[in-house]
Design a protein around this motif. Structure first.
Motif, PDB file in Angstrom:
ATOM      1  N   SER A 160       0.829  -1.209   0.000  1.00 13.95           N
ATOM      2  CA  SER A 160       0.000   0.000   0.000  1.00 13.95           C
ATOM      3  C   SER A 160       0.863   1.259   0.000  1.00 13.95           C
ATOM      4  N   CYS A 162       2.499   4.571  -1.208  1.00 14.38           N
ATOM      5  CA  CYS A 162       2.002   5.635  -2.074  1.00 14.38           C
ATOM      6  C   CYS A 162       2.904   5.743  -3.308  1.00 14.38           C
ATOM      7  N   CYS A 193      -0.487  11.559  -1.705  1.00 11.56           N
ATOM      8  CA  CYS A 193      -1.178  10.726  -0.729  1.00 11.56           C
ATOM      9  C   CYS A 193      -1.154  11.390   0.647  1.00 11.56           C
ATOM     10  N   ARG A 245      -0.993   9.472   3.359  1.00 12.95           N
ATOM     11  CA  ARG A 245      -0.129   8.573   4.139  1.00 12.95           C
ATOM     12  C   ARG A 245       0.858   7.900   3.201  1.00 12.95           C
ATOM     13  N   GLY A 253       2.252   4.930   3.442  1.00 17.88           N
ATOM     14  CA  GLY A 253       1.921   3.527   3.230  1.00 17.88           C
ATOM     15  C   GLY A 253       3.054   2.592   3.599  1.00 17.88           C
ATOM     16  N   THR A 272      -0.725   4.311 -11.261  1.00 16.49           N
ATOM     17  CA  THR A 272      -1.763   3.395 -10.796  1.00 16.49           C
ATOM     18  C   THR A 272      -1.550   1.968 -11.299  1.00 16.49           C
TER      19      THR A 272
END
Length: 142
Positions: free
Chosen positions: A56, A58, A64, A66, A68, A123
């Motif tokens: 997870s 970023c 973002c 957070r 991650g 992504t």
């Protein structure tokens, strides 16, 4: 007054006990890269990158809230015999902490998972077989 002092002292002790210990790779450490479902050897030990639990982190080109983290499962073997599975957490911030990154605590050394590559970009998902885990074997201090 004595009760307040005792409460503050206990609070400070609790916070100090929960503080995480940072890990620094030094000149005595041995670093190796291990691919997904592959093993790396050190003395009588082997570390296998068994599974990517989650990623997870970023992506580099995304904003973002957070940073991650990624979680990986490693298997530790000694002379070919299975010892344990251990889940380690790789924070996107790059901070390596004893509590999150320690994979194995041997007699003379410790094994850490330090970094996970590639770092996400955009992504697009990363195929599991492209992941590479940096494993560090660090001698214990006397």
């Amino acid at each position: 007054m004595k009760t307040l002092s005792s409460t503050l002292l206990l609070s400070f002790a609790f916070i100090a006990m929960n503080a995480q210990t940072p890990v620094v790779k030094d000149s005595l450490s041995i670093s190796a890269s291990v691919g997904f479902h592959q093993k790396v050897d050190f003395e009588d030990y082997e570390v296998k990158f068994k599974k990517l639990v989650s990623d997870s982190r970023c992506p580099k080109d995304v904003m973002c809230i957070r940073a991650g983290e990624a979680k990986v499962l490693v298997s530790i073997y000694k002379k070919g015999d299975f010892l344990q599975d251990k889940e380690i957490t790789i924070h996107a911030s790059g901070y390596v902490m004893e509590e999150n990154n320690l994979a194995f605590n041997g007699t003379d050394f410790k094994i850490y998972g330090m970094t996970l590559k590639p770092y996400p970009k955009g992504t697009n998902s990363i195929p599991e077989q492209d992941y590479i885990l940096e494993v560090v074997f660090q001698p214990k201090r006397l």
